[in-house]
Design an enzyme around this catalytic site. Structure first.
Site, short mmCIF file in Angstrom:
data_model
loop_
_atom_site.label_atom_id
_atom_site.label_comp_id
_atom_site.label_asym_id
_atom_site.label_seq_id
_atom_site.Cartn_x
_atom_site.Cartn_y
_atom_site.Cartn_z
N HIS A 101 0.85 -1.18 0.00
CA HIS A 101 0.00 0.00 0.00
C HIS A 101 0.89 1.24 0.00
CE1 HIS A 101 -3.91 -1.93 0.70
NE2 HIS A 101 -3.21 -2.83 1.37
N ALA A 139 18.54 -17.45 6.52
CA ALA A 139 17.31 -17.60 7.30
C ALA A 139 16.91 -16.27 7.92
CB ALA A 139 17.52 -18.65 8.39
N ARG A 197 29.07 -12.08 0.90
CA ARG A 197 30.20 -12.61 0.15
C ARG A 197 29.67 -13.24 -1.14
NH1 ARG A 197 30.50 -18.21 0.57
NH2 ARG A 197 29.28 -19.12 2.25
#
Length: 175
Positions: free
Chosen positions: A99, A146, A169
């Site tokens: 939005h 993660a 990296r």
């Protein structure tokens, strides 16, 4: 009593997809909306309780050999393209709309909706719980850590992590 409007139950028939390859596995609890705008290649795994939120316009394309963990949420309002042999960990979110902020006199929720595609190129790996935001391209063979929140493009063969995600990296081609 007026019943609330719904966009469907997410239940689907295999014949409803724009394209459905051979050897596709849908685990129990997978919900699919607008399967007519979703193409899935061969040998794709889709984990338990994942939601493929197709949209009335734009497409969701999932390449062959891709593995999608449980409890993922993919929204293809702006279009989602996932390449071949992509690993997507459990709980990953791919979002293609947001939005727009239109000043303090209008709630953000009621602002115009802006769409931008997400592209994940072949051989990439997306870590558990990562969030991919609208307009992002993740390059071939890139690895996303993660819990990362990916706001910007990630180059091919790079490793990115963090909130917001940044490139840490390049992957080693000699391994």
């Amino acid at each position: 009593m007026t019943h609330p409007r719904s966009y469907g139950s997410g239940q689907f028939e295999l014949t409803q997809f724009a394209k459905l390859g051979q050897g596709v596995i849908f685990e129990p609890g997978v919900l699919v909306f607008h399967p007519e705008n979703i193409e899935i290649g061969d040998d794709v795994y889709i984990g338990h309780s994942t939601i493929l939120k197709g949209y009335y316009k734009n497409n969701m394309l999932i390449g062959s050999g891709t593995w999608i963990g449980q409890q993922c949420f993919f929204h293809s309002g702006g279009g989602v393209t996932i390449g071949k042999n992509v690993g997507i960990g459990p709980g990953v979110k791919i979002i293609t709309s947001s939005h727009a902020e239109e000043g303090i006199n209008r709630p953000i929720l009621h602002g115009r909706v802006e769409f931008a595609p997400v592209i994940i190129e072949d051989d990439a790996d997306i870590g558990i719980g990562a969030i991919i935001l609208p307009g992002v391209r993740i390059g071939k063979g890139a690895q996303i850590g993660a819990g990362a929140v990916v706001r910007h493009n990630i180059p091919p063969y790079s490793v990115a992590a963090g909130v917001p995600a940044r490139v840490l990296r390049m992957r080693n081609s000699n391994l």
